[in-house]
Write a protein that holds these residues in place. Structure first.
Motif, PDB file in Angstrom:
ATOM      1  N   TYR A  21       0.801  -1.242   0.082  1.00 39.28           N
ATOM      2  CA  TYR A  21       0.041   0.076   0.060  1.00 39.28           C
ATOM      3  C   TYR A  21       0.771   1.155   0.055  1.00 39.28           C
ATOM      4  O   TYR A  21       1.737   1.431   0.886  1.00 39.28           O
ATOM      5  N   ASN A  22       0.812   1.955  -1.184  1.00 37.62           N
ATOM      6  CA  ASN A  22       1.468   3.174  -1.209  1.00 37.62           C
ATOM      7  C   ASN A  22       0.605   4.365  -1.704  1.00 37.62           C
ATOM      8  O   ASN A  22       0.119   4.097  -2.687  1.00 37.62           O
ATOM      9  N   GLU A  23       0.519   5.333  -1.025  1.00 38.29           N
ATOM     10  CA  GLU A  23      -0.363   6.243  -1.314  1.00 38.29           C
ATOM     11  C   GLU A  23      -0.273   6.976  -2.807  1.00 38.29           C
ATOM     12  O   GLU A  23      -1.284   7.152  -3.403  1.00 38.29           O
ATOM     13  N   ASN A  24       0.830   7.241  -3.116  1.00 41.94           N
ATOM     14  CA  ASN A  24       1.305   7.640  -4.582  1.00 41.94           C
ATOM     15  C   ASN A  24       0.678   6.608  -5.752  1.00 41.94           C
ATOM     16  O   ASN A  24       0.086   7.054  -6.626  1.00 41.94           O
ATOM     17  N   VAL A  51      -1.563   4.304  -5.322  1.00 42.83           N
ATOM     18  CA  VAL A  51      -3.171   4.387  -5.244  1.00 42.83           C
ATOM     19  C   VAL A  51      -3.681   5.557  -6.109  1.00 42.83           C
ATOM     20  O   VAL A  51      -4.509   5.098  -6.559  1.00 42.83           O
ATOM     21  N   GLU A  52      -3.167   6.586  -5.870  1.00 46.16           N
ATOM     22  CA  GLU A  52      -3.464   7.827  -6.383  1.00 46.16           C
ATOM     23  C   GLU A  52      -3.258   7.642  -8.014  1.00 46.16           C
ATOM     24  O   GLU A  52      -4.261   8.007  -8.714  1.00 46.16           O
TER      25      GLU A  52
END
Length: 145
Positions: free
Chosen positions: A91-94, A96-97
């Motif tokens: 899970y990596n926010e960048n 996912v975006e």
């Protein structure tokens, strides 16, 4: 009611087996075709055979990763309406975006427990039970971690 047609693309055989076991315990009728990499998945999507209702797509696969598959799927008009669920251990926010912007419908971080896996699979497939066309065009992007 026809079964929900699912394509599962994941290079980890243990993860595919766990997915299948959890799915078999749900009160949802499904048909699943499995792929070990993105190249085989894309070959099947381009084959002219019936398309899936949804694709569970791992990000880290050999030959062609989930990012490339998602981009290709969204760029082909005949495939663009298929629901794509990213199914990954990371899970990596960048990322996912980026996946959201690329057209993913849902992001699921692979759960640590079997019961959690059953729950997230049920939640992600339940919308298909209530429609006759099996398309879920009104699904806004969600993240389940």
């Amino acid at each position: 009611m026809n079964p929900i047609n699912i394509f599962l693309a994941d290079d980890d055989q243990d993860d595919r087996e766990l997915f299948m076991d959890a799915l078999s315990e749900l009160p949802i009728e499904t048909s699943v075709k499995q792929f070990e990499n993105g190249v085989d998945l894309m070959a099947e999507l381009y084959s002219g055979n019936p398309k899936p209702d949804t694709i569970f797509l791992d990000l880290r696969m050999p030959l062609m990763d989930g990012f490339e598959c998602l981009t290709d799927i969204r760029n082909v008009p005949e495939l663009s309406e298929i629901q794509v669920i990213i199914y990954s251990t990371s899970y990596n926010e960048n990322e996912v975006e980026q996946l959201k912007e690329s057209g993913a419908n849902l992001y699921i971080k692979k759960p640590n427990s079997y019961n959690q896996l059953k729950t997230v699979l049920y939640k992600s497939l339940k919308p298909f039970q209530n429609t006759t066309s099996k398309t879920n065009g009104d699904l806004s992007f969600m993240v389940i971690v």
